[in-house]
Every structure is written in structure tokens, then in C-alpha cells.
Enzyme design. Structure first.
Site, PDB file in Angstrom:
ATOM      1  N   PHE A  46       0.808  -1.219   0.000  1.00  0.00           N
ATOM      2  CA  PHE A  46       0.000   0.000   0.000  1.00  0.00           C
ATOM      3  C   PHE A  46       0.840   1.268   0.000  1.00  0.00           C
ATOM      4  O   PHE A  46       0.391   2.326  -0.435  1.00  0.00           O
ATOM      5  CB  PHE A  46      -0.965  -0.004   1.183  1.00  0.00           C
ATOM      6  N   LYS A  47       2.080   1.169   0.446  1.00  0.00           N
ATOM      7  CA  LYS A  47       2.933   2.356   0.511  1.00  0.00           C
ATOM      8  C   LYS A  47       3.181   2.970  -0.864  1.00  0.00           C
ATOM      9  O   LYS A  47       3.495   4.154  -0.984  1.00  0.00           O
ATOM     10  CB  LYS A  47       4.274   2.007   1.158  1.00  0.00           C
ATOM     11  N   ASP A  48       3.018   2.164  -1.926  1.00  0.00           N
ATOM     12  CA  ASP A  48       3.255   2.680  -3.280  1.00  0.00           C
ATOM     13  C   ASP A  48       2.332   3.844  -3.631  1.00  0.00           C
ATOM     14  O   ASP A  48       2.723   4.753  -4.371  1.00  0.00           O
ATOM     15  CB  ASP A  48       3.046   1.568  -4.319  1.00  0.00           C
TER      16      ASP A  48
END
Length: 504
Positions: free
Chosen positions: A118-120
Site C-alpha cells: 500500500f505504501k506505493d
């Protein structure tokens, strides 16, 4: 939205560009804006808007000194062709709701980006935002980040070879998955440095904050033309892009006919550093009908205990679990939540953070806890419960989840939806193929010691496919094998900055 200031002091103030470039406030606090909620998003128009349109609208409201053209360019660069779905964060309906109350439940897949986490969503955006901040001529930014697993690779992927930037990532030795380790240690780029730290994530994160506060180190770096900033969710430029996908989830539910405009939606968020769920609170403040925000923790259940008792206590055993990105005892973004729900009481926040540093714990006033619990609830899952949740989700829905998402699935099973909730959304934070051994074993599959062999076993059993960027790690050469003590992290940053400056 106006100016930003520290959670611990109302002055001085900074523009959003300055806040993003600095990363952390001068007094060690986190940047906040008192205008949060002053600009609301018209939810009646959401269904007609795609992800880029929503991103431009939400981020434009939160970052007012970026021009509309600058925001549009950042959005195009970050999201055009970089995610598996045109929705960026698509929703998948579960055929069987995790809780017996039967509230329709969807999974929001946040892992379609280049590092399968999800950090992308935020870290494809942050370098673009950073590039449009103004520093002194010839000045380079050195991004310094501690990671519990996923932030590191996503930050490296975003900042690798970015003009005018370098990046140094620290991760706890032996406390990230094999796949996560390889994602970082094989990273290409002339401006990157990756180093393991003897200790846990909290040790590394605390040391990074001390690096930012080290005036002598800052002066030496500045003399060489380098300033420090952060890619952790303490940076407001990391937080703001995450607000978008809460609105995007609501838009998808409207388009699917699952809800009507104004219906309340509950979000369950696996979280360690409290940034992903704090973005949901920002969305609520901006007008999104949020019924409740459910915090899902693993065995390191400091957040669940805090929400139940009002006492935050980091002086407890640290557990290494199958959900390493949540193996955290000091949740930095909780400080922002405390600021807002304490009605901007900087003095209270500063006092609480001082107690956490000096004593390892603090107790919030009873009325503040009551206010927090109107917005947030939470629970946690131990390792056996995580494995059982992975298995049940597969058996009941034919859907594979990773251990972090499984913490959320378990919490949803244990927590009835708030009355009046039209839908529940579980944020799925990583591809199950980042943790193939844990997932395969939870499904009762025989799994060889090698993670890549486990990927093949998992793919064959489930009929799914490992993301190419994960399966391809097996043949990539390892570039970084450094390991340092916590006390030597500052020196490592200085050396990395010097090397990167020479190669620039």
C-alpha cells in the site's frame, strides 16, 4: 487549507511545500494544519470521478500552495501506467461477510503498485511533490527512512535516481520477510543506500528522529549541500495521498450501487504507525461519511490497548510476527490524531510525547479517550488467529489475504458494525506473495524453506499469480549487505550523503 505547524507548537508556521521538504517539524513534532475540514469534498459528485480526478481534488485541498497544474502533473506521473488497475485501489466484494451481522464487506486492494504494498500509493507521489519544492541552488535532499518492511522498498522505488535526491533506508536486521529484504537489498540506483540495523523497528525509527534533531550533523551535511527529509508517514507528503483512496472507495461503492450518497461506511485498517488509518480520519474531517475507523493490530497490540484504556505504554515485550510491517510499539502518527481530537492543544501533545520519551508511557484524559472512541475502535490478532483468518477468508470467499490484512479480517469478525453502517471496507495492505510461507502454511500447504518455491506452491493451490516484480527478485544481485548498530546510523547517513554527492 492554510499553513502547517508542529503538533507541539502553533508557531512557527510553514507552507505545505516547506512542510514536505522538511519532513518533520523543528521541535520534533509532526506537521498539521488547523484548516483540516475547512475544505470539504462534495460526496454527491464522487461516483462520476475517476482516481486521478479525485487525487487532484483531494490533494489540491490539502496542499494549497501547489498550483493546480503542479498537482495534476504529480498525479499523472505517479499513477499513469504504474498500477495494475485503472482504479489504482480497486474494491473486491467478499461473498461472505466476516461478521455474523451480515454487513456487506469489500476488500480494497492497495497493493497494485510496483512494490506490491500500500505504501506505493503515497510513495509514487511523494518524490513528485518533493521535486516541486524549492531549496537553495545546488541543494540535495537526503531522504532518511526507517522501515518495518514495506516503506523502505516503496520509498526506494519512488526516489531511485530522482534528480536532486538521495535516499538512505534502515530496516531491523532479521525482522522483515525474506522477500522484503531482497526488495531493498537488490535496489538499483546511484543515489540509494540500504542498511540493516541491530535492533527492532522502534529502535531504528527513534534513531532516525534523533538524526533529524542532531544540529551538528545537520550543519555538516548542509556544508556539503545536503538537507535531510523523511519518506515515513511522519511526512505530510506521505499522508495526504493516502486520504484519496478513502474517497475512491466510496466512489466505487456508489458506482456499484452498494450505497447511496450519504450512507455511512466503516473502514478496518491494519496499521502499526497509524498513518494509513489517520488518512481515513482526514477523509472524515473532509466530509466523507465514515461510520467508524477500526484499528487492527497484531500481537504488538499497543494501539488496541490504548484505545481500550487511554494508556499508551511502549514498555512491553516486542514480538516478531508474520506481519512485520505492524511490529511497532511507537506509533508516530498517533500524535497527529491526539492533536486534532484534543482540539489543537499543543501543550498537551508536547507533554504526552515528553512522557513517552522519558517514561515510556502516558495516560490521556478520560474525556479525550471518550472523544477518540466515537471515531476509532480496534482489536488485535495473535499468530494463531492470523493464520486462522487467512484460512477462513480463503475457505469462505476463495480470496487470499496476507498476514497484515488477516489481522483486519479477524478484527472485523470480532467486532459488529456500527448501527447504520451500509458497508464495511477492509484495507488490504500487501500482496500475499510478499509473505508466501506464512500464507501457504496458514492454508495447510507443504511449503519448502525457499520463499520463491512457496510462491509456486501458493499459486498452484489458489490459481493466482505472483506479481512479476516479486517473482523476479530471485535472480537479482544483492547490492547492500551493510549492518550497523543504532548508534552508528548517523555516521552511515553522512557517509551515504558523501558518496551520493560524489556520484551525482
Amino acid at each position: 487549507m492554510g499553513f502547517y505547524h508542529s503538533t507541539r507548537s502553533a508557531s512557527p508556521t510553514f507552507t505545505s511545500k516547506e512542510a514536505i521538504r522538511r519532513g518533520i517539524a523543528p521541535d520534533g513534532g509532526l506537521f498539521v494544519s488547523d484548516d483540516l475540514g475547512g475544505t470539504t469534498i462534495d460526496i454527491s459528485t464522487l461516483a462520476s470521478k475517476d482516481y486521478p480526478t479525485l487525487a487532484r481534488e483531494v490533494m489540491g485541498a490539502l496542499l494549497p500552495d501547489y498550483s493546480a497544474d503542479e498537482i495534476a502533473a504529480c498525479v499523472d506521473e505517479a499513477y499513469t501506467g504504474t498500477f495494475a488497475s485503472s482504479e489504482v485501489t480497486p474494491l473486491v466484494p467478499l461473498s461472505q461477510a466476516p461478521n455474523a451481522d451480515g454487513t456487506p464487506t469489500y476488500v480494497m486492494e492497495l497493493f497494485g503498485g510496483p512494490t506490491s504494498a500500500f505504501k506505493d500509493v503515497a510513495l509514487q507521489m511523494l518524490p513528485r511533490l518533493m521535486a516541486r519544492t524549492a531549496g537553495a541552488e545546488g541543494e540535495r535532499i537526503m531522504i532518511v527512512t526507517a522501515t518495518s518492511g514495506d516503506t523502505g522498498k516503496a520509498a526506494l522505488a519512488g526516489f531511485a535516481d530522482a534528480p536532486g535526491c538521495g535516499i538512505t533506508v534502515f530496516y531491523p536486521e532479521g525482522k522483515v520477510s525474506h522477500v522484503q529484504n531482497l526488495q531493498m537489498s537488490t535496489q538499483e540506483g546511484a543515489n540509494v543506500a540500504v542498511c540493516a540495523v541491530r535492533g527492532n523497528f522502534d529502535d531504528a525509527q527513534t534513531a532516525v528522529k534523533q538524526i533529524f534533531a542532531n544540529k551538528e550533523l545537520g550543519e555538516r551535511l548542509a556544508a556539503g549541500g545536503t538537507v535531510l527529509s523523511s519518506a515515513n508517514s511522519i511526512n505530510v507528503g506521505r499522508l495526504v495521498p493516502q486520504v484519496v483512496y478513502y474517497f475512491a472507495a466510496y466512489a466505487q461503492l456508489l458506482r456499484a450501487g452498494a450505497i447511496q450518497v450519504g450512507d455511512a461506511v466503516e473502514f478496518c485498517v491494519p496499521t502499526g504507525n497509524f498513518g494509513d488509518i489517520l488518512a481515513g480520519y482526514y477523509a472524515k474531517r473532509m466530509g466523507l461519511p465514515v461510520a467508524k475507523l477500526l484499528v487492527a493490530s497484531d500481537k504488538n497490540n499497543v494501539l488496541a490497548d490504548f484505545l481500550a484504556t487511554g494508556t499508551y505504554d511502549r514498555e512491553r515485550p516486542f514480538y516478531t510476527t508474520t506481519s512485520p510491517s505492524m511490529d511497532i510499539l511507537v506509533s508516530s502518527n498517533l500524535e497527529r490524531m491526539l492533536y486534532y481530537l484534543a482540539d489543537g492543544d499543543c501543550e498537551l501533545v508536547a507533554d504526552l510525547m515528553s512522557k513517552l520519551t522519558d517514561k515510556g508511557n502516558y495516560q490521556i484524559p478520560a474525556e479525550l479517550l471518550e472523544r477518540i472512541r466515537t471515531v476509532f475502535d480496534g482489536g488485535w490478532a495473535d499468530e494463531d488467529q492470523v493464520a486462522a483468518a487467512i484460512r477462513r477468508c480463503w475457505d469462505e470467499n476463495g480470496y487470499v489475504i496476507d498476514p497484515h490484512t488477516a489481522c483486519g479480517y479477524h478484527v472485523m469478525e470480532q467486532t459488529a458494525a456500527v448501527e447504520g453502517t451500509a458497508c464495511r471496507v477492509l484495507l488490504s495492505t500487501a500482496s500475499p506473495y510478499k509473505f508466501p510461507k506464512a500464507v501457504a502454511e496458514a492454508l495447510g500447504l507443504f511449503c519448502p524453506p525457499d520463499d520463491f518455491a512457496c510462491m509456486e506452491v501458493l499459486a498452484k493451490h489458489t490459481g493466482t499469480t505472483a506479481p512479476a516484480q516479486l517473482a523476479g527478485l530471485k535472480t537479482k544481485p544483492v547490492r547492500f549487505e551493510d549492518v550497523v548498530d543504532v548508534a552508528d546510523m548517523g555516521s552511515y547517513v553522512e557517509q551515504a550523503a558523501s558518496r551520493i554527492a560524489e556520484e551525482a
